[in-house]
Design an enzyme around this catalytic site. Structure first.
Site: not given
Ligand code: VAH
Length: 318
Positions: A6, A8, A10, A33, A139, A143, A169
Site C-alpha cells: 500500500g 502509494l 498518504q 496495486i 474501518y 483495525k 495525519i
Molecule cells: C481517516 N485519516 O480519517 C484516516 C485516519 C484517524 C483518521 O484513520 O479515516
C-alpha cells in the site's frame, strides 16, 4: 529488507522515503496495486502486489529476502463505509495474509491502527490505550480486529507484531485517501487555490491530529525499539487536537481573506464517535515517543511547502 504494502497511500509514500534514507534505497521494496508515478519508479524497487494474492506475496518475500512488512493497504473510514464488501476483503482478509506471512517467514510486521478503532462507548476526552473499543465504521472494526489478531499472533506464535494508533495525519505532498480527518489537509489546498474552504465537519468538532513528519518518525523509532521495552503491541500516539474553527483561525494568519462555508456531510457522524483528545502517555513512557509539531508549526510547514509566497501576516504586523 522491508516490503511496504500500500506504498502509494498518504503514509506509504513518505515512509518509503524515510526508510530508504536510513536503510538504503534497494532495501525498501515499495508495492501497490496502482501504477506509481515516474519519480517513485526511479527512487528504488517497486513491484505490483495485491494484498489479496497470498502466493504473490510469498514470492516477493522470498525473492527479495524480506524481513519487515509495513502493511498500509486499507480502505479508510469514509471510503470503507461506501464499499463495505471491499473493505472487509482488503482490511480483514489482507491483514490475515500479512500476519500469516509474518508467522511463516519470521518477519517483523507493522500495521497502523487509528483513533477510528475507538467508538462512542470509549472515553473520548483523553482516550487511553486500554479501554472499550466498539467502533461504528468497518474501518474501525477491521483495525480493532488487526490489533487483537496481531496481539494473539505475538503471544501464540511469537510474531513481532507492532501497531500504532494514529490520529488524523496532515501532509503536504501526499494526498490523503478518503478519511474523515482529511478536511485538515483540504483547507490548505482550498485556501491557496480558491480562497474558499468548504468544511464537511462542524466548526467545533475536535479531533486528534499529527503532522506527517512526526508520524513517519514514530514508525521508525517504534520499529527500532528493542522488543524488551514494549509493554504492549499497540500504542496510541498523537501530537495535538484541534477543531475546524481553530485551524481556520491559524490559516487566516497566512490567507486573511479565507472564506469558509460549512457543508456538513456523513463524515460528521463518524467524527462524532471518535476520540477528541488522545492519551499517548504509555508510548512516551515505554519507548520515548514525543511529537515536535503543534498547530502553528504544522500550518507554517504546510503553507511553506505548498506556497512559500504566503507569509504569516501577524508576524509581519509585529
Ligand atoms: C481517516 N485519516 O480519517 C484516516 C485516519 C484517524 C483518521 O484513520 O479515516
Amino acid at each position: 529488507q522491508s516490503q511496504d504494502l500500500g506504498s502509494l497511500g498518504q503514509l506509504g509514500t513518505g515512509l518509503a522515503k524515510v526508510l530508504r534514507q536510513r536503510y538504503g534505497p534497494t532495501n525498501v521494496i515499495m508495492s501497490d496495486i496502482r501504477k506509481p508515478p515516474q519519480e517513485i519508479l526511479e527512487s528504488g524497487p517497486f513491484v505490483f502486489a495485491d494484498i489479496l494474492d497470498f502466493k504473490k506475496l510469498q514470492e516477493l518475500i522470498v525473492n527479495y529476502n524480506i524481513d519487515w512488512i509495513i502493511h498500509f493497504s486499507a480502505l479508510l473510514s469514509a471510503i470503507g463505509e461506501n464499499n463495505v464488501p471491499l473493505a472487509m476483503r482488503v482490511n480483514i482478509e489482507g491483514l490475515h495474509n500479512v500476519l500469516e506471512l509474518a508467522k511463516q517467514y519470521r518477519l517483523k510486521i507493522f500495521v497502523p491502527s487509528t483513533i477510528g478503532a475507538f467508538g462512542p462507548d470509549s472515553p473520548r476526552d483523553l482516550t487511553p490505550d486500554l479501554c472499550i473499543q466498539r467502533p461504528r465504521t468497518i474501518y474501525g472494526v477491521s483495525k480493532v480486529h488487526a490489533e487483537l489478531l496481531g496481539e494473539y499472533y505475538y503471544h501464540k506464535f511469537d510474531v513481532d507484531f507492532r501497531s500504532l494508533r494514529f490520529p488524523g495525519i496532515i501532509s503536504a505532498n501526499t494526498n490523503p485517501g478518503g478519511g474523515t480527518t482529511d478536511y485538515a489537509v483540504k483547507i490548505f489546498h482550498d485556501a491557496l487555490k480558491s480562497g474558499h474552504f468548504k468544511c464537511y465537519l462542524r466548526e467545533d468538532t475536535m479531533l486528534p491530529m499529527m503532522f506527517i513528519d512526526d508520524c513517519l518518525r514514530s514508525v521508525v523509532e517504534f520499529m527500532e525499539t528493542p522488543d524488551s521495552k514494549l509493554k504492549m503491541r499497540t500504542y496510541n500516539v498523537t501530537a495535538m487536537s484541534f477543531t475546524p474553527d481553530e485551524i481556520v483561525e491559524e490559516v487566516r494568519k497566512y490567507v486573511p481573506e479565507l472564506k469558509v462555508t460549512y457543508e456538513i456531510d456523513g463524515r460528521q457522524a463518524i467524527a462524532d464517535t471518535w476520540p477528541k483528545r488522545f492519551d499517548d502517555s504509555n508510548a512516551r513512557a515505554d519507548w520515548g515517543w514525543k511529537h515536535t509539531m503543534d498547530l502553528p508549526q504544522m500550518c507554517k510547514a504546510m503553507i511553506k511547502f505548498l506556497d512559500p509566497s504566503h507569509q504569516n501576516q501577524t508576524q509581519k504586523i509585529q
